[in-house]
Design a protein around this motif. Structure first.
Motif, PDB file in Angstrom:
ATOM      1  N   ARG A  74      -5.748   4.043   7.774  1.00 48.50           N
ATOM      2  CA  ARG A  74      -4.590   4.528   8.382  1.00 48.50           C
ATOM      3  C   ARG A  74      -3.626   3.352   8.086  1.00 48.50           C
ATOM      4  NH1 ARG A  74      -4.369   5.588  14.561  1.00 48.50           N
ATOM      5  NH2 ARG A  74      -4.507   3.509  14.605  1.00 48.50           N
ATOM      6  N   ASN A  75      -4.061   2.165   8.498  1.00 48.76           N
ATOM      7  CA  ASN A  75      -3.218   0.934   8.154  1.00 48.76           C
ATOM      8  C   ASN A  75      -2.751   1.015   7.018  1.00 48.76           C
ATOM      9  OD1 ASN A  75      -3.600   0.671  11.129  1.00 48.76           O
ATOM     10  ND2 ASN A  75      -5.116  -0.848  10.732  1.00 48.76           N
ATOM     11  N   GLU A  76      -3.740   0.913   5.884  1.00 54.68           N
ATOM     12  CA  GLU A  76      -3.278   0.664   4.601  1.00 54.68           C
ATOM     13  C   GLU A  76      -2.499   1.800   4.097  1.00 54.68           C
ATOM     14  OE1 GLU A  76      -5.657   0.583   0.201  1.00 54.68           O
ATOM     15  OE2 GLU A  76      -6.719   1.099   2.124  1.00 54.68           O
ATOM     16  N   ALA A  77      -2.674   2.948   4.310  1.00 59.47           N
ATOM     17  CA  ALA A  77      -1.840   4.002   4.181  1.00 59.47           C
ATOM     18  C   ALA A  77      -0.271   3.859   4.700  1.00 59.47           C
ATOM     19  CB  ALA A  77      -2.420   5.408   4.297  1.00 59.47           C
ATOM     20  N   SER A  78      -0.320   3.484   5.848  1.00 58.94           N
ATOM     21  CA  SER A  78       1.010   3.481   6.588  1.00 58.94           C
ATOM     22  C   SER A  78       1.716   2.458   5.904  1.00 58.94           C
ATOM     23  CB  SER A  78       0.853   2.978   8.022  1.00 58.94           C
ATOM     24  OG  SER A  78      -0.072   3.964   8.609  1.00 58.94           O
ATOM     25  N   LYS A  79       1.306   1.392   5.388  1.00 63.13           N
ATOM     26  CA  LYS A  79       1.961   0.317   4.590  1.00 63.13           C
ATOM     27  C   LYS A  79       2.371   0.812   3.374  1.00 63.13           C
ATOM     28  CE  LYS A  79      -0.365  -3.636   6.914  1.00 63.13           C
ATOM     29  NZ  LYS A  79      -1.277  -4.890   6.820  1.00 63.13           N
ATOM     30  N   ALA A  80       1.640   1.460   2.629  1.00 67.58           N
ATOM     31  CA  ALA A  80       1.907   2.010   1.298  1.00 67.58           C
ATOM     32  C   ALA A  80       2.965   2.952   1.342  1.00 67.58           C
ATOM     33  CB  ALA A  80       0.624   2.678   0.622  1.00 67.58           C
ATOM     34  N   ILE A  81       3.346   3.637   2.359  1.00 68.09           N
ATOM     35  CA  ILE A  81       4.376   4.673   2.599  1.00 68.09           C
ATOM     36  C   ILE A  81       5.757   3.961   2.197  1.00 68.09           C
ATOM     37  CG2 ILE A  81       5.621   6.250   4.107  1.00 68.09           C
ATOM     38  CD1 ILE A  81       3.166   6.940   5.316  1.00 68.09           C
ATOM     39  N   GLY A  82       5.882   2.874   3.000  1.00 64.70           N
ATOM     40  CA  GLY A  82       7.027   1.897   2.731  1.00 64.70           C
ATOM     41  C   GLY A  82       7.247   1.515   1.239  1.00 64.70           C
ATOM     42  N   ASN A  83       6.383   1.236   0.486  1.00 60.03           N
ATOM     43  CA  ASN A  83       6.209   0.704  -0.652  1.00 60.03           C
ATOM     44  C   ASN A  83       6.597   1.854  -1.544  1.00 60.03           C
ATOM     45  OD1 ASN A  83       5.731  -1.852  -0.192  1.00 60.03           O
ATOM     46  ND2 ASN A  83       3.530  -1.498  -0.313  1.00 60.03           N
ATOM     47  N   ALA A  84       5.874   3.115  -1.452  1.00 60.53           N
ATOM     48  CA  ALA A  84       6.280   4.093  -2.157  1.00 60.53           C
ATOM     49  C   ALA A  84       7.866   4.813  -2.151  1.00 60.53           C
ATOM     50  CB  ALA A  84       5.129   5.399  -1.917  1.00 60.53           C
ATOM     51  N   LYS A  85       8.061   4.651  -0.842  1.00 60.07           N
ATOM     52  CA  LYS A  85       9.532   5.174  -0.682  1.00 60.07           C
ATOM     53  C   LYS A  85      10.820   4.121  -1.404  1.00 60.07           C
ATOM     54  CE  LYS A  85       9.136   8.117   3.508  1.00 60.07           C
ATOM     55  NZ  LYS A  85       9.597   7.991   5.016  1.00 60.07           N
ATOM     56  N   ALA A  86      10.259   3.011  -1.227  1.00 67.14           N
ATOM     57  CA  ALA A  86      11.354   2.020  -1.598  1.00 67.14           C
ATOM     58  C   ALA A  86      11.327   2.133  -3.251  1.00 67.14           C
ATOM     59  CB  ALA A  86      10.551   0.544  -1.489  1.00 67.14           C
ATOM     60  N   GLN A  87      10.155   2.453  -3.846  1.00 71.36           N
ATOM     61  CA  GLN A  87      10.148   2.509  -5.392  1.00 71.36           C
ATOM     62  C   GLN A  87      10.234   4.075  -5.774  1.00 71.36           C
ATOM     63  OE1 GLN A  87       6.640   0.979  -6.847  1.00 71.36           O
ATOM     64  NE2 GLN A  87       6.936  -0.922  -5.610  1.00 71.36           N
ATOM     65  N   LYS A  88      10.996   4.928  -4.912  1.00 73.58           N
ATOM     66  CA  LYS A  88      11.214   6.258  -5.279  1.00 73.58           C
ATOM     67  C   LYS A  88      10.117   7.087  -5.681  1.00 73.58           C
ATOM     68  CE  LYS A  88      15.800   5.096  -4.303  1.00 73.58           C
ATOM     69  NZ  LYS A  88      16.495   5.554  -3.224  1.00 73.58           N
ATOM     70  N   ARG A  89       8.825   6.677  -5.202  1.00 71.64           N
ATOM     71  CA  ARG A  89       7.830   7.787  -5.572  1.00 71.64           C
ATOM     72  C   ARG A  89       7.572   8.767  -4.407  1.00 71.64           C
ATOM     73  NH1 ARG A  89       5.535   2.562  -6.685  1.00 71.64           N
ATOM     74  NH2 ARG A  89       4.060   2.923  -5.050  1.00 71.64           N
ATOM     75  N   GLU A  90       8.350   9.694  -4.371  1.00 69.87           N
ATOM     76  CA  GLU A  90       8.496  10.645  -3.474  1.00 69.87           C
ATOM     77  C   GLU A  90       7.113  11.398  -3.090  1.00 69.87           C
ATOM     78  OE1 GLU A  90      10.568  10.876  -0.886  1.00 69.87           O
ATOM     79  OE2 GLU A  90      11.962   9.245  -2.080  1.00 69.87           O
ATOM     80  N   GLU A  91       6.601  11.977  -4.144  1.00 65.40           N
ATOM     81  CA  GLU A  91       5.549  12.553  -4.219  1.00 65.40           C
ATOM     82  C   GLU A  91       4.321  11.867  -3.538  1.00 65.40           C
ATOM     83  OE1 GLU A  91       4.178  14.540  -7.759  1.00 65.40           O
ATOM     84  OE2 GLU A  91       6.023  15.647  -8.066  1.00 65.40           O
ATOM     85  N   GLU A  92       4.084  10.552  -3.968  1.00 61.81           N
ATOM     86  CA  GLU A  92       3.044   9.623  -3.345  1.00 61.81           C
ATOM     87  C   GLU A  92       3.420   9.415  -1.827  1.00 61.81           C
ATOM     88  OE1 GLU A  92       1.553   5.157  -3.773  1.00 61.81           O
ATOM     89  OE2 GLU A  92       2.676   6.086  -5.531  1.00 61.81           O
ATOM     90  N   ALA A  93       4.890   9.229  -1.429  1.00 64.77           N
ATOM     91  CA  ALA A  93       5.079   8.921  -0.173  1.00 64.77           C
ATOM     92  C   ALA A  93       4.587  10.105   0.797  1.00 64.77           C
ATOM     93  CB  ALA A  93       6.675   8.738   0.153  1.00 64.77           C
ATOM     94  N   ILE A  94       4.990  11.462   0.118  1.00 62.89           N
ATOM     95  CA  ILE A  94       4.518  12.501   0.793  1.00 62.89           C
ATOM     96  C   ILE A  94       3.146  12.694   1.022  1.00 62.89           C
ATOM     97  CG2 ILE A  94       4.667  15.306   0.967  1.00 62.89           C
ATOM     98  CD1 ILE A  94       7.327  14.912  -0.458  1.00 62.89           C
ATOM     99  N   ALA A  95       2.400  12.574   0.091  1.00 64.88           N
ATOM    100  CA  ALA A  95       0.889  12.556   0.305  1.00 64.88           C
ATOM    101  C   ALA A  95       0.456  11.541   1.031  1.00 64.88           C
ATOM    102  CB  ALA A  95       0.293  12.355  -1.304  1.00 64.88           C
ATOM    103  N   LEU A  96       0.970  10.410   1.178  1.00 66.88           N
ATOM    104  CA  LEU A  96       0.613   9.474   1.993  1.00 66.88           C
ATOM    105  C   LEU A  96       0.919   9.820   3.703  1.00 66.88           C
ATOM    106  CD1 LEU A  96       1.367   6.271   0.185  1.00 66.88           C
ATOM    107  CD2 LEU A  96      -0.651   6.705   0.891  1.00 66.88           C
ATOM    108  N   LEU A  97       2.046  10.263   3.765  1.00 65.70           N
ATOM    109  CA  LEU A  97       2.294  10.686   4.892  1.00 65.70           C
ATOM    110  C   LEU A  97       1.471  11.991   5.552  1.00 65.70           C
ATOM    111  CD1 LEU A  97       6.344  10.901   4.610  1.00 65.70           C
ATOM    112  CD2 LEU A  97       4.919   9.516   6.487  1.00 65.70           C
ATOM    113  N   THR A  98       1.145  12.690   4.609  1.00 66.33           N
ATOM    114  CA  THR A  98       0.126  13.671   5.129  1.00 66.33           C
ATOM    115  C   THR A  98      -1.368  13.274   5.376  1.00 66.33           C
ATOM    116  OG1 THR A  98       1.305  15.487   3.621  1.00 66.33           O
ATOM    117  CG2 THR A  98      -1.081  15.928   4.011  1.00 66.33           C
TER     118      THR A  98
END
Length: 422
Positions: free
Chosen positions: A51-75
């Motif tokens: 959960r901690n790892e995925a939460s940090k990854a969300i910010g990186n994915a959004k910053a790099q415009k990887r929307e699908e990855e960000a949505i998957a991580l949020l889920t």
């Protein structure tokens, strides 16, 4: 409380110790509970880390415009937020189940404790004094003329209570005061005026709970009346880390004690031997592990010295594995001679509990430069005041119904040298 790691490392030795207590093997069931607990904790830790790892990854994915990855991580994080409480409950339930099972298993006997399942296998270690012979009445038969009143007590409190009046009350008080003075002045125990009402945790720490709840009295505000000052005194080390130089701690207290005697129906119904309310002088020692065996011998000698000063014949018994108390790894019973019964009766138990109680209380000490270790705890009666009164009455009674006062008690008796009927 047993250390599950030791059970896991050597289950056969654990089961062998239980067998000496007359109990069936339990290591397999305990190890299974422990595996379930550790598996639940491992899964919980993995979920928290992810959960901690995925939460940090969300910010990186959004910053790099990887929307699908960000949505998957949020889920995934959302699902973990639901899953983590479930895993926390599972880990907590597994831990509680293991603790509950460990809490009702008695201490294992020391190697030198004799085998056997009841008092018939206890071994006499030594004997002191010559038992008084002849036909002598029991205290319950002649002491009412000296101020021992069971009938009035029964009228207001029920069975197993007594009034002591006049000279016999003074003698009872003298016995307790003499014991305290001897324990403090000659044996170096610190006198303590201790609470007689305690909480669940204190009773659990000294193993009265959960197994022996029916033997104790509980108040309406969920406190317990102590069955022995061992409860109050031993818990002085509760949740503490002592320095090695503080050890040993030695405490003594004269307190009222209360026992429901739920398992003693019909036993010693006559006289003062087994009462719901009584006084006892208790000894408690807190030591380093390597010192507890010597401390056990010292404590037992302290109790014996009182009997010798009172010139009461007694014997020391080493209890067998099946006759020891729940928390003891080794116990000496002192049995005093009662002429009225023409037998030896227990007047003191002195027990080395090892680290068994300390684990339940989280009572530890630290050697210089070392990590905290569990202390060893010991307790003993020095002595049960009512039973000592019985022994004095029966061993010092005269044919005319009077009772001589033992020489060492004379300074406490206000000039009285004997109790006389009247």
């Amino acid at each position: 409380m047993h250390d599950i790691r030791l059970i896991r490392d050597d289950p056969q030795a654990f089961d062998a110790g239980l067998a000496r207590r007359g109990l069936e093997p339990l290591s397999a069931a305990l190890v299974s509970l422990d595996e379930r607990r550790r598996a639940a904790q491992t899964e919980l830790q993995a979920a928290l880390a992810r959960r901690n790892e995925a939460s940090k990854a969300i910010g990186n994915a959004k910053a790099q415009k990887r929307e699908e990855e960000a949505i998957a991580l949020l889920t995934e994080v959302s699902a973990l937020k639901t899953r983590v409480p479930e895993l926390e409950d599972a880990a907590r339930e597994a831990d509680t189940a293991l603790e509950a099972n460990l809490a009702v298993i008695p201490n294992l006997p020391a190697a030198e404790v004799p085998d056997g399942l009841d008092e018939d296998a206890n071994q006499q270690v030594s004997r002191w004094g010559e038992p008084r012979q002849g036909e002598w009445p029991e205290h319950a038969d002649f002491a009412p003329a000296l101020g021992l009143d069971f009938e009035s007590a029964a009228a207001i409190a029920g069975a197993r209570f007594a009034f002591l009046k006049g000279g016999i009350a003074r003698l009872h008080r003298a016995i307790g005061q003499f014991m305290l003075d001897k324990n403090t002045s000659e044996w170096g125990y610190t006198e303590v005026n201790a609470p007689v009402l305690v909480r669940d945790a204190a009773m659990f720490g000294t193993t009265q709970l959960p197994k022996f709840a029916e033997d104790s009295f509980r108040t309406i505000d969920d406190r317990w009346l102590i069955p022995t000052a061992e409860v109050s005194l031993t818990n002085l080390a509760r949740e503490k880390i002592l320095e090695e130089k503080q050890l040993p701690l030695r405490f003594t207290a004269l307190t009222q004690c209360f026992r429901a005697e739920a398992g003693a129906a019909g036993r010693d119904a006559k006289g003062l031997i087994r009462q719901h309310q009584f006084e006892k002088v208790e000894l408690v020692s807190i030591t380093a592990p390597e010192a507890s065996e010597d401390e056990h011998e010292r404590m037992t000698r302290a109790a014996e010295s009182i009997l010798e000063a009172l010139e009461l014949p007694y014997r020391r018994m080493l209890l067998c594995a099946g006759d020891m108390g729940f928390s003891a790894r080794k116990t000496y019973d002192l049995e005093v001679w009662l002429p009225g019964q023409s037998k030896y009766r227990e007047i003191s138990s002195c027990s080395n509990c090892g680290d068994f109680q300390a684990r339940r209380m989280n009572a530890r000490f630290r050697r210089e430069g070392g990590k905290p270790e569990f202390v060893h705890t010991l307790n003993g009666s020095a002595l049960a005041v009512g039973r000592t009164l019985v022994a004095v009455l029966e061993n010092y009674q005269e044919k005319d119904g009077s009772v001589r006062v033992p020489e060492v008690l004379l300074p406490y008796m206000g000039g009285a040298t004997a109790l006389t009927p009247g």
